[in-house]
Design a protein around this motif. Sequence first.
Motif, PDB file in Angstrom:
ATOM      1  N   UNK A   1       0.847  -1.194   0.000  1.00  0.00           N
ATOM      2  CA  UNK A   1       0.000   0.000   0.000  1.00  0.00           C
ATOM      3  C   UNK A   1       0.882   1.245   0.000  1.00  0.00           C
ATOM      4  N   UNK A   2       0.622   2.180  -0.892  1.00  0.00           N
ATOM      5  CA  UNK A   2       1.422   3.383  -0.988  1.00  0.00           C
ATOM      6  C   UNK A   2       1.156   4.316   0.182  1.00  0.00           C
ATOM      7  N   UNK A   3       2.224   4.947   0.672  1.00  0.00           N
ATOM      8  CA  UNK A   3       2.086   5.919   1.740  1.00  0.00           C
ATOM      9  C   UNK A   3       1.637   7.254   1.204  1.00  0.00           C
ATOM     10  N   UNK A   4       1.468   8.239   2.104  1.00  0.00           N
ATOM     11  CA  UNK A   4       1.043   9.568   1.663  1.00  0.00           C
ATOM     12  C   UNK A   4       2.088  10.190   0.736  1.00  0.00           C
ATOM     13  N   UNK A   5       1.602  10.903  -0.265  1.00  0.00           N
ATOM     14  CA  UNK A   5       2.496  11.524  -1.230  1.00  0.00           C
ATOM     15  C   UNK A   5       3.238  12.695  -0.594  1.00  0.00           C
ATOM     16  N   UNK A   6       4.540  12.789  -0.887  1.00  0.00           N
ATOM     17  CA  UNK A   6       5.332  13.897  -0.359  1.00  0.00           C
ATOM     18  C   UNK A   6       4.842  15.208  -0.953  1.00  0.00           C
ATOM     19  N   UNK A   7       4.902  16.304  -0.181  1.00  0.00           N
ATOM     20  CA  UNK A   7       4.551  17.609  -0.748  1.00  0.00           C
ATOM     21  C   UNK A   7       5.441  17.934  -1.942  1.00  0.00           C
ATOM     22  N   UNK A   8       4.938  18.733  -2.835  1.00  0.00           N
ATOM     23  CA  UNK A   8       5.769  19.204  -3.938  1.00  0.00           C
ATOM     24  C   UNK A   8       6.954  19.991  -3.382  1.00  0.00           C
ATOM     25  N   UNK A   9       6.673  20.871  -2.434  1.00  0.00           N
ATOM     26  CA  UNK A   9       7.695  21.699  -1.794  1.00  0.00           C
ATOM     27  C   UNK A   9       7.488  21.662  -0.290  1.00  0.00           C
ATOM     28  N   UNK A  10       8.592  21.535   0.435  1.00  0.00           N
ATOM     29  CA  UNK A  10       8.498  21.576   1.892  1.00  0.00           C
ATOM     30  C   UNK A  10       9.710  22.296   2.462  1.00  0.00           C
ATOM     31  N   UNK A  11       9.461  23.198   3.400  1.00  0.00           N
ATOM     32  CA  UNK A  11      10.516  23.853   4.173  1.00  0.00           C
ATOM     33  C   UNK A  11      10.443  23.329   5.598  1.00  0.00           C
ATOM     34  N   UNK A  12      11.581  22.881   6.115  1.00  0.00           N
ATOM     35  CA  UNK A  12      11.645  22.360   7.475  1.00  0.00           C
ATOM     36  C   UNK A  12      12.639  23.174   8.290  1.00  0.00           C
TER      37      UNK A  12
END
Length: 242
Positions: A1-12
């Motif tokens: 089962x595929x996990x949640x899709x990563x955001x297109x852009x993320x700042x951490x």
Amino acid sequence: MNGPQAPLLELRNLVVRYGSITALHGINLKVQAGELVTLLGANGAGKSTTLRAISGLIHPVGGEILWHGGLINRLRTERTVKLGISHCPEGRRVLSRQSVADNLALGAWLRRNKVAIASDLERCYALFPRLAERRSQLAGSLSGGEQQMLAISRSLMARPTLLMLDEPSLGLAPRLVAEVMAALSQLHRDGLTILLVEQNAQAALTIADRGLVLEAGSISAGGSAEQLLADNSLQASYLGAN
């Protein structure tokens, strides 16, 4: 089962400094594919710095910038453009002694597919018909609103996945602000992901999905566009009357 899709852009926890001055104090931000997110706040809040860091014009001293889940902290601007990040900076910055058509051609300088470039050129002319009428005219002879349309179109000629705009309504008459915002709304409906920096909170939130408020280099508030538009105390405190 595929996990949640990563955001297109993320700042951490992104930290940016200019010399001894800290401009961004560990901000966190996510933009999903297809979203229109607006960054709001007063002058000096860190909005432009955020866009400059994402596009590689400046490099953070701490935290992470993730594109499709991959780290891009140290990339040069040319590389971020190739990845699909297009930055339309504040102040338009058109080549005043070059024609409208030449300015638009410059936006596609990293591309080689002439058929696709021609298609995108016609798309820009359809989005802003005034540019089509003035394609042979020198950019410096255009009105302020027309120059802003040209700056946006030049950024679109890179065929971005993410379009970042810094104060596109600055200095424009209300009628032209509405015209520019309508064009951005159309691009959003067409599926383009947009990160919009704006002081005109009312105009930005009218077309955005979500908004974040930056204050002194930190995110002080956020929520859906509808929530922020309805929050009178927040508008009075941070966004101003527009």
